[in-house]
Motif scaffolding. Structure first.
Motif, short mmCIF file in Angstrom:
data_model
loop_
_atom_site.label_atom_id
_atom_site.label_comp_id
_atom_site.label_asym_id
_atom_site.label_seq_id
_atom_site.Cartn_x
_atom_site.Cartn_y
_atom_site.Cartn_z
N TYR A 76 -30.07 5.92 1.50
CA TYR A 76 -30.98 5.06 2.26
C TYR A 76 -31.95 5.88 3.11
O TYR A 76 -33.16 5.66 3.08
CB TYR A 76 -30.17 4.13 3.18
CG TYR A 76 -29.32 3.11 2.47
CD1 TYR A 76 -29.88 2.20 1.58
CD2 TYR A 76 -27.95 3.05 2.71
CE1 TYR A 76 -29.10 1.24 0.94
CE2 TYR A 76 -27.15 2.11 2.06
CZ TYR A 76 -27.73 1.22 1.18
OH TYR A 76 -26.95 0.28 0.54
N GLU A 77 -31.40 6.82 3.86
CA GLU A 77 -32.24 7.65 4.73
C GLU A 77 -33.18 8.52 3.90
O GLU A 77 -34.36 8.68 4.25
CB GLU A 77 -31.37 8.53 5.62
CG GLU A 77 -32.17 9.34 6.64
CD GLU A 77 -31.31 10.16 7.57
OE1 GLU A 77 -31.87 10.93 8.36
OE2 GLU A 77 -30.06 10.04 7.50
N ALA A 78 -32.66 9.07 2.79
CA ALA A 78 -33.50 9.92 1.94
C ALA A 78 -34.68 9.14 1.38
O ALA A 78 -35.81 9.64 1.37
CB ALA A 78 -32.65 10.50 0.81
N MET A 79 -34.43 7.91 0.92
CA MET A 79 -35.52 7.11 0.35
C MET A 79 -36.56 6.75 1.40
O MET A 79 -37.77 6.75 1.12
CB MET A 79 -34.95 5.84 -0.30
CG MET A 79 -34.17 6.13 -1.58
SD MET A 79 -33.69 4.64 -2.52
CE MET A 79 -32.52 3.88 -1.39
N LYS A 80 -36.11 6.47 2.63
CA LYS A 80 -37.06 6.16 3.70
C LYS A 80 -37.97 7.36 3.98
O LYS A 80 -39.18 7.21 4.16
CB LYS A 80 -36.30 5.77 4.96
CG LYS A 80 -35.63 4.41 4.89
CD LYS A 80 -34.85 4.12 6.16
CE LYS A 80 -34.15 2.77 6.06
NZ LYS A 80 -33.33 2.49 7.28
N LEU A 81 -37.38 8.55 3.99
CA LEU A 81 -38.16 9.76 4.25
C LEU A 81 -39.09 10.08 3.08
O LEU A 81 -40.22 10.56 3.28
CB LEU A 81 -37.22 10.94 4.51
CG LEU A 81 -36.43 10.84 5.83
CD1 LEU A 81 -35.41 11.98 5.93
CD2 LEU A 81 -37.39 10.88 7.02
N ILE A 82 -38.65 9.82 1.86
CA ILE A 82 -39.50 10.03 0.69
C ILE A 82 -40.74 9.15 0.78
O ILE A 82 -41.86 9.60 0.53
CB ILE A 82 -38.72 9.73 -0.61
CG1 ILE A 82 -37.68 10.83 -0.88
CG2 ILE A 82 -39.68 9.61 -1.80
CD1 ILE A 82 -36.75 10.53 -2.04
N ARG A 83 -40.55 7.89 1.17
CA ARG A 83 -41.68 6.96 1.24
C ARG A 83 -42.65 7.29 2.39
O ARG A 83 -43.80 6.85 2.38
CB ARG A 83 -41.17 5.53 1.39
CG ARG A 83 -40.42 5.00 0.18
CD ARG A 83 -41.21 5.17 -1.10
NE ARG A 83 -40.54 4.56 -2.24
CZ ARG A 83 -40.75 4.88 -3.49
NH1 ARG A 83 -41.62 5.83 -3.79
NH2 ARG A 83 -40.11 4.27 -4.47
N LYS A 130 -31.15 -4.20 0.75
CA LYS A 130 -31.08 -3.01 1.57
C LYS A 130 -31.71 -1.81 0.86
O LYS A 130 -32.41 -1.00 1.47
CB LYS A 130 -29.62 -2.70 1.93
CG LYS A 130 -29.46 -1.65 3.01
CD LYS A 130 -28.01 -1.52 3.44
CE LYS A 130 -27.87 -0.47 4.54
NZ LYS A 130 -26.45 -0.33 4.98
N CYS A 131 -31.46 -1.71 -0.45
CA CYS A 131 -32.05 -0.62 -1.24
C CYS A 131 -33.57 -0.73 -1.29
O CYS A 131 -34.28 0.26 -1.10
CB CYS A 131 -31.48 -0.62 -2.66
SG CYS A 131 -29.77 -0.06 -2.81
N ILE A 132 -34.06 -1.94 -1.57
CA ILE A 132 -35.51 -2.15 -1.66
C ILE A 132 -36.17 -1.89 -0.31
O ILE A 132 -37.23 -1.27 -0.22
CB ILE A 132 -35.82 -3.58 -2.14
CG1 ILE A 132 -35.23 -3.82 -3.54
CG2 ILE A 132 -37.33 -3.82 -2.15
CD1 ILE A 132 -35.73 -2.88 -4.60
N ALA A 133 -35.51 -2.34 0.77
CA ALA A 133 -36.06 -2.13 2.11
C ALA A 133 -36.14 -0.64 2.45
O ALA A 133 -37.05 -0.21 3.18
CB ALA A 133 -35.19 -2.85 3.14
N ALA A 134 -35.21 0.14 1.91
CA ALA A 134 -35.19 1.58 2.19
C ALA A 134 -36.22 2.33 1.35
O ALA A 134 -36.52 3.49 1.62
CB ALA A 134 -33.81 2.15 1.93
N GLY A 135 -36.75 1.67 0.31
CA GLY A 135 -37.78 2.32 -0.51
C GLY A 135 -37.48 2.40 -1.98
O GLY A 135 -38.27 2.97 -2.75
N ALA A 136 -36.34 1.85 -2.42
CA ALA A 136 -36.01 1.90 -3.85
C ALA A 136 -36.94 1.01 -4.67
O ALA A 136 -37.34 -0.07 -4.21
CB ALA A 136 -34.56 1.49 -4.08
N SER A 137 -37.27 1.45 -5.87
CA SER A 137 -38.06 0.63 -6.78
C SER A 137 -37.16 -0.38 -7.49
O SER A 137 -37.57 -1.50 -7.80
CB SER A 137 -38.73 1.52 -7.83
OG SER A 137 -39.45 2.57 -7.23
N ASP A 138 -35.90 0.03 -7.71
CA ASP A 138 -34.93 -0.81 -8.40
C ASP A 138 -33.56 -0.22 -8.12
O ASP A 138 -33.44 0.83 -7.48
CB ASP A 138 -35.20 -0.84 -9.91
CG ASP A 138 -34.86 -2.18 -10.53
OD1 ASP A 138 -33.85 -2.80 -10.11
OD2 ASP A 138 -35.60 -2.62 -11.44
#
Length: 206
Positions: A146-153, A177-185
């Protein structure tokens, strides 16, 4: 749901798959019921047409494998996945998962790079800005997915980078929660390899 259960009962001996297309939000309870009587749920999105087509192609591929039609080799896929030359970052702290996913992707001639946690994934992206897609495990030590995806975005160059989250189990609210953190899917573990390749193809085509 009742109508679907009636349909499934009527065609159960034929093993006909049911793919549900959702263009509106539903409750977690209703979604759980739909999952019990369907083979796939496709949500409305910019890539929905590709996703629907991909689910159909995946079903036809499975039919080919099961029936083994004369003149068609069982190890020849019905649809060309066409991942050759793509660069995919696999992020997971379990080396068994990394090895399994890497083996599958390398068989598709993908250039695989790996990271053992979220922090390392950021470092790998810094060294490999040409990555085409990220497979991100969620539960990892030091820095989770979750944190990694937020930082990536937060990095503008990776704003549209496809990131598929790998979750250990399907819990209520996981997708949101995944989508909110920045996941595409996202896809749940244990990973269905055919579905994973299907998702990868969809996101690399958009």
């Amino acid at each position: 749901v009742e109508a679907l259960m009636t349909i499934k009962t009527a065609i159960h001996s034929k093993e006909i798959p049911v793919i549900i297309y959702l263009n509106t939000d539903i409750s977690s309870a209703d979604e759980l019921q739909l999952k019990k009587v369907s083979d796939a749920i496709v949500r409305d999105s910019p890539a929905v047409n590709n996703r629907l087509i991909d689910e159909l192609e995946l079903f036809l591929y499975k039919v080919q494998q099961d029936v083994k039609q004369p003149g068609i080799s069982s190890d020849t896929p019905l649809v060309d996945v066409n991942l050759k030359g793509k660069k995919i970052l696999v992020v997971d702290d379990d080396m068994r998962n990394v090895f399994a996913l890497s083996t599958v992707l390398e068989n598709e001639e993908v250039n695989v790079i790996t990271a053992a946690d979220g922090k390392e994934s950021l470092e790998m992206l810094a060294y490999n800005p040409d990555v085409d897609l990220v497979l991100m495990d969620i539960m990892m030590p030091e820095m989770d997915g979750y944190e990694a995806m937020k930082l990536i975005r937060q990095d503008l160059q990776f704003k549209h980078l496809p990131v598929i989250a790998l979750t250990a189990k399907a819990m209520t609210g996981d997708r949101e929660k995944c989508i909110a953190a920045g996941a595409s899917d996202y896809i749940t573990k244990p990973v269905d390899i055919h579905k994973l390749l299907s998702l990868i193809r969809v996101w690399l085509a958009t």
